[in-house]
Design an enzyme around this catalytic site. Structure first.
Site, PDB file in Angstrom:
ATOM      1  N   TYR A 127       0.854  -1.199   0.000  1.00 45.13           N
ATOM      2  CA  TYR A 127       0.000   0.000   0.000  1.00 45.13           C
ATOM      3  C   TYR A 127       0.877   1.232   0.000  1.00 45.13           C
ATOM      4  O   TYR A 127       1.800   1.344   0.805  1.00 45.13           O
ATOM      5  CB  TYR A 127      -0.928   0.021   1.225  1.00 45.13           C
ATOM      6  CG  TYR A 127      -2.340  -0.168   0.780  1.00 45.13           C
ATOM      7  CD1 TYR A 127      -2.991   0.842   0.067  1.00 45.13           C
ATOM      8  CD2 TYR A 127      -3.011  -1.358   0.996  1.00 45.13           C
ATOM      9  CE1 TYR A 127      -4.280   0.660  -0.403  1.00 45.13           C
ATOM     10  CE2 TYR A 127      -4.301  -1.547   0.523  1.00 45.13           C
ATOM     11  CZ  TYR A 127      -4.930  -0.530  -0.179  1.00 45.13           C
ATOM     12  OH  TYR A 127      -6.188  -0.709  -0.651  1.00 45.13           O
ATOM     13  N   GLU A 179      -0.516   4.726  -0.623  1.00 45.16           N
ATOM     14  CA  GLU A 179      -1.340   5.925  -0.861  1.00 45.16           C
ATOM     15  C   GLU A 179      -0.490   7.166  -0.693  1.00 45.16           C
ATOM     16  O   GLU A 179       0.298   7.275   0.249  1.00 45.16           O
ATOM     17  CB  GLU A 179      -2.521   5.951   0.113  1.00 45.16           C
ATOM     18  CG  GLU A 179      -3.627   5.010  -0.295  1.00 45.16           C
ATOM     19  CD  GLU A 179      -4.839   5.100   0.619  1.00 45.16           C
ATOM     20  OE1 GLU A 179      -4.803   5.856   1.603  1.00 45.16           O
ATOM     21  OE2 GLU A 179      -5.821   4.386   0.336  1.00 45.16           O
ATOM     22  N   ASP A 204      -5.549  13.338 -25.851  1.00 42.41           N
ATOM     23  CA  ASP A 204      -5.675  11.965 -25.385  1.00 42.41           C
ATOM     24  C   ASP A 204      -5.008  11.084 -26.438  1.00 42.41           C
ATOM     25  O   ASP A 204      -5.581  10.810 -27.486  1.00 42.41           O
ATOM     26  CB  ASP A 204      -7.154  11.608 -25.219  1.00 42.41           C
ATOM     27  CG  ASP A 204      -7.356  10.167 -24.758  1.00 42.41           C
ATOM     28  OD1 ASP A 204      -6.387   9.382 -24.807  1.00 42.41           O
ATOM     29  OD2 ASP A 204      -8.493   9.832 -24.363  1.00 42.41           O
ATOM     30  N   THR A 258      -3.065   5.769 -22.373  1.00 42.47           N
ATOM     31  CA  THR A 258      -2.974   4.437 -21.810  1.00 42.47           C
ATOM     32  C   THR A 258      -1.534   4.003 -22.034  1.00 42.47           C
ATOM     33  O   THR A 258      -0.835   4.563 -22.874  1.00 42.47           O
ATOM     34  CB  THR A 258      -3.897   3.438 -22.538  1.00 42.47           C
ATOM     35  OG1 THR A 258      -3.576   3.453 -23.933  1.00 42.47           O
ATOM     36  CG2 THR A 258      -5.355   3.796 -22.370  1.00 42.47           C
ATOM     37  N   LYS A 268      -1.502   0.280 -25.266  1.00 39.71           N
ATOM     38  CA  LYS A 268      -1.855   0.192 -26.694  1.00 39.71           C
ATOM     39  C   LYS A 268      -0.558   0.246 -27.519  1.00 39.71           C
ATOM     40  O   LYS A 268       0.290  -0.607 -27.318  1.00 39.71           O
ATOM     41  CB  LYS A 268      -2.879   1.266 -27.029  1.00 39.71           C
ATOM     42  CG  LYS A 268      -4.182   1.038 -26.243  1.00 39.71           C
ATOM     43  CD  LYS A 268      -5.269   2.047 -26.526  1.00 39.71           C
ATOM     44  CE  LYS A 268      -6.468   1.789 -25.622  1.00 39.71           C
ATOM     45  NZ  LYS A 268      -7.502   2.819 -25.754  1.00 39.71           N
ATOM     46  N   ARG A 279      -1.280  -2.876 -18.925  1.00 37.02           N
ATOM     47  CA  ARG A 279      -2.567  -2.189 -18.924  1.00 37.02           C
ATOM     48  C   ARG A 279      -2.511  -1.080 -17.880  1.00 37.02           C
ATOM     49  O   ARG A 279      -2.252  -1.350 -16.704  1.00 37.02           O
ATOM     50  CB  ARG A 279      -3.655  -3.210 -18.587  1.00 37.02           C
ATOM     51  CG  ARG A 279      -5.068  -2.768 -18.774  1.00 37.02           C
ATOM     52  CD  ARG A 279      -5.961  -3.977 -19.016  1.00 37.02           C
ATOM     53  NE  ARG A 279      -5.630  -4.585 -20.282  1.00 37.02           N
ATOM     54  CZ  ARG A 279      -6.087  -4.143 -21.464  1.00 37.02           C
ATOM     55  NH1 ARG A 279      -6.936  -3.150 -21.536  1.00 37.02           N
ATOM     56  NH2 ARG A 279      -5.708  -4.723 -22.582  1.00 37.02           N
TER      57      ARG A 279
HETATM   58  C1  LIG Z   1      -8.542   3.202 -24.955  1.00 36.04           C
HETATM   59  C2  LIG Z   1      -8.828   4.645 -24.793  1.00 36.04           C
HETATM   60  C3  LIG Z   1      -9.083   5.204 -23.539  1.00 36.04           C
HETATM   61  C4  LIG Z   1      -9.397   4.401 -22.307  1.00 36.04           C
HETATM   62  O1  LIG Z   1      -8.570   3.485 -21.890  1.00 36.04           O
HETATM   63  P1  LIG Z   1      -9.024   2.292 -20.893  1.00 36.04           P
HETATM   64  O2  LIG Z   1      -7.701   1.839 -20.413  1.00 36.04           O
HETATM   65  O3  LIG Z   1      -9.759   1.312 -21.732  1.00 36.04           O
HETATM   66  O4  LIG Z   1      -9.848   2.878 -19.817  1.00 36.04           O
HETATM   67  C5  LIG Z   1      -9.211   6.574 -23.455  1.00 36.04           C
HETATM   68  N1  LIG Z   1      -9.128   7.346 -24.534  1.00 36.04           N
HETATM   69  C6  LIG Z   1      -8.916   6.840 -25.765  1.00 36.04           C
HETATM   70  C7  LIG Z   1      -8.836   7.755 -26.921  1.00 36.04           C
HETATM   71  C8  LIG Z   1      -8.776   5.473 -25.938  1.00 36.04           C
HETATM   72  O5  LIG Z   1      -8.598   4.976 -27.162  1.00 36.04           O
END
Ligand SMILES: *Cc1c(COP(=O)(O)O)cnc(C)c1O
Length: 418
Positions: free
Chosen positions: A52, A54, A196, A222, A225, A231
Site C-alpha cells: 500500500y 497511498e 488523449d 494508456t 496500446k 494495462r
Molecule cells: C482506450 C482509450 C481510452 C481508455 O482506456 P481504458 O484503459 O480502456 O480505460 C481513453 N481514450 C482513448 C482515446 C482510448 O482509445
C-alpha cells in the site's frame, strides 16, 4: 521464485493455456491491443503488488515505502524523458481513470467539455452521455466533415467561440489520421486543451507522429496500446499547461489521489517503468515506423480490392473500413474474420445509418502483428485472406482461411513464447 506455481490451479491454468494457444494460432488485429515484452510481464507479477502506498513518493500515508518510492520515481523520470514533459502522474489505473482525473482537476460538475463525437471516432470519456463525462459535465461535440470524414477545424472553432468550453479533448479511438495539435492550439481560447494519445502514444514516442507536447496543456494516455506496456494510464502536464496554470500538476495529483483512487498499483507502475525504458531504445523507433508502414501497405492492398477506407486511407496504425459496398454488416464480418483467425472489431463509421450492435464498419490495426515481427509480405497475404472471407461470406471459406492464418501466425512467435 519458481514460475510454475499456477499449474497447481489446474482449472485456471488450462484457461490461460487456451488463451495462449489462441494467440499463437491467430492474428491480433484490434488496433488498441498489443503483445507486451517478457520484462513487462515479469514486472507485473512481482512482489510490488502487495504494497500500500497511498500518496506520492516522499509523502505516503503508509510506512515501508522506501523502495516503492524509488520505483515510482524511476517511472516518473523515464516518462518525463520519453514524453518531454515537466510533470507526470503514473498512478492512473487505466486510460479512463486518467481522463476522469483531468475533469476532476480542471473543472466543476456541470461545466462544459468539448470532445469528438464517439460516432466519429472519439472516446466514451470525452463527454459521451452514458459515461461519467457526459453525466456530470455538460458535453458538446465536434465531428468529422460529412464529405472527407476529416476533422474540420473551422467547425471546431465556431463551436468553441459559441459554447466557450472549459476543457477540449483532441484524440480518439477510431480516427485514422494525424491530429492537428497546432491547429487546435490556435482555436482553444481560454479552455484547457487536452491531448488523449491513448492509441498513438507509441507512434509519438517513436517519432513517427507529431508530438502534442508543444501545443497542448495536458496529455493523457494508456500504456498498453501502441506504447506496448502494461494495462494502465498516465497523465502529463506540459510547459504550456504549467504556464497557463502553475498549479496544474498539483491539481492533477490531488485529483488522482485522494480524489479518485486509493493505493496505486506499484507492480503496474514498475511495469510502466520497464515499458518506458524499452520505448526509449532505438528498436522502438523501428517498431513504430514499421507499425505505420505495415498499416499503409494493408490500406493500399485493401483499397486495391475495392474496400472503402474511411477518409480514403490512413496515417497511423488503424484502418476504419466502410463495408456497405461489400454487402456485409460489421457484426458478421467480425464473426467470420474471427473464425478465420483474424481478431478485429466491428465499428461505427462516421454518420453510420446502422445501429451500434451491427454497425457498417470494422476497425483493423497493425500494432500487435508488427510486435510479432510481421512485415510487407504478411500484410499482402492478410489483405488477400480478408478479401476472400468478406467476399465469400461463408463459414467454409473462413475456416479455410483460418488454416492459412494459423500457418502464418505460427511462423511469428509471440514475444512471451518461452
Ligand atoms: C482506450 C482509450 C481510452 C481508455 O482506456 P481504458 O484503459 O480502456 O480505460 C481513453 N481514450 C482513448 C482515446 C482510448 O482509445
Amino acid at each position: 521464485m519458481k514460475r510454475n506455481n499456477l499449474k497447481k490451479d489446474s482449472e485456471l491454468f488450462k484457461i490461460i493455456q487456451n488463451e495462449r494457444k489462441r494467440r499463437k494460432e491467430t492474428l491480433e488485429m484490434i488496433p488498441s491491443e498489443n503483445h507486451t515484452s517478457p520484462a513487462v510481464l515479469e514486472a507485473m507479477s512481482t512482489i510490488l503488488t502487495d504494497k500500500y502506498a497511498e500518496g506520492y513518493p516522499g509523502k505516503r500515508y503508509y510506512g515501508g515505502n522506501e523502495y516503492i518510492d524509488e520505483v515510482e520515481n524511476l517511472a516518473i523520470k523515464r516518462a518525463k524523458e520519453i514524453f518531454k514533459t515537466p510533470f507526470v502522474n503514473v498512478q492512473p489505473y487505466s486510460g479512463s481513470p486518467a481522463n476522469m482525473a483531468v475533469y476532476f482537476a480542471c473543472m466543476n460538475p456541470g461545466q462544459k467539455v468539448l470532445g469528438m463525437n464517439l460516432k466519429d471516432g472519439g472516446h466514451l470519456t470525452h463527454g459521451w452521455p452514458v459515461s461519467f463525462s457526459g453525466t456530470y459535465y455538460e458535453s458538446i461535440f465536434y465531428g468529422v466533415d460529412k464529405k472527407n470524414q476529416l476533422i474540420d477545424l473551422s467547425e471546431v472553432e465556431k463551436i468553441v467561440k459559441k459554447e466557450k468550453p472549459k476543457l477540449i479533448w483532441v484524440g480518439g479511438s477510431a480516427y485514422p489520421r494525424e491530429f492537428d495539435w497546432k491547429g487546435f492550439s490556435k482555436i482553444t481560447g481560454e479552455a484547457f486543451l487536452a491531448a488523449d494519445i491513448a492509441h498513438i502514444a507509441g507512434l509519438i514516442v517513436a517519432g513517427v507522429h507529431s508530438d502534442p507536447a508543444p501545443y497542448v496543456d495536458i496529455i493523457t494516455t494508456t500504456t498498453h496500446k501502441t506504447l506496448r506496456g502494461p494495462r494502465g494510464g498516465m497523465i502529463m502536464v506540459t510547459e504550456k499547461g504549467l504556464e497557463k496554470d502553475p498549479d496544474l500538476g498539483r491539481k492533477i495529483n490531488k485529483a488522482v489521489f485522494p480524489g479518485l483512487q486509493g493505493g496505486p498499483h506499484e507492480h503496474q507502475i514498475a511495469a510502466k517503468a520497464v515499458c518506458f525504458e524499452e520505448a526509449a531504445k532505438a528498436g522502438f523507433k523501428e517498431y513504430g515506423k514499421k507499425v505505420v508502414e505495415n498499416n499503409k501497405i494493408l490500406a493500399q492492398e485493401l483499397t486495391k480490392k475495392n474496400f472503402e477506407l474511411v477518409t480514403g486511407g490512413s496515417d497511423n496504425h488503424l484502418c476504419l473500413i466502410d463495408l456497405r459496398n461489400k454487402n456485409i454488416g460489421g457484426e458478421k464480418a467480425e464473426a467470420l474474420l474471427e473464425m478465420a483467425g483474424i481478431t478485429i472489431n466491428k465499428n461505427a463509421i462516421p454518420d453510420d445509418p446502422a445501429p451500434p450492435a451491427d454497425p457498417s464498419g470494422i476497425r483493423i490495426g497493425t500494432p500487435a502483428i508488427t510486435s510479432r515481427g510481421m512485415g510487407a509480405d504478411e500484410m499482402i497475404e492478410i489483405a488477400d485472406l480478408i478479401d476472400w472471407v468478406i467476399t465469400e461470406k461463408d463459414e467454409k471459406a473462413a475456416e479455410e482461411a483460418g488454416s492459412k492464418i494459423k500457418k502464418l501466425a505460427e511462423k511469428f512467435p509471440l514475444p512471451y513464447d518461452f
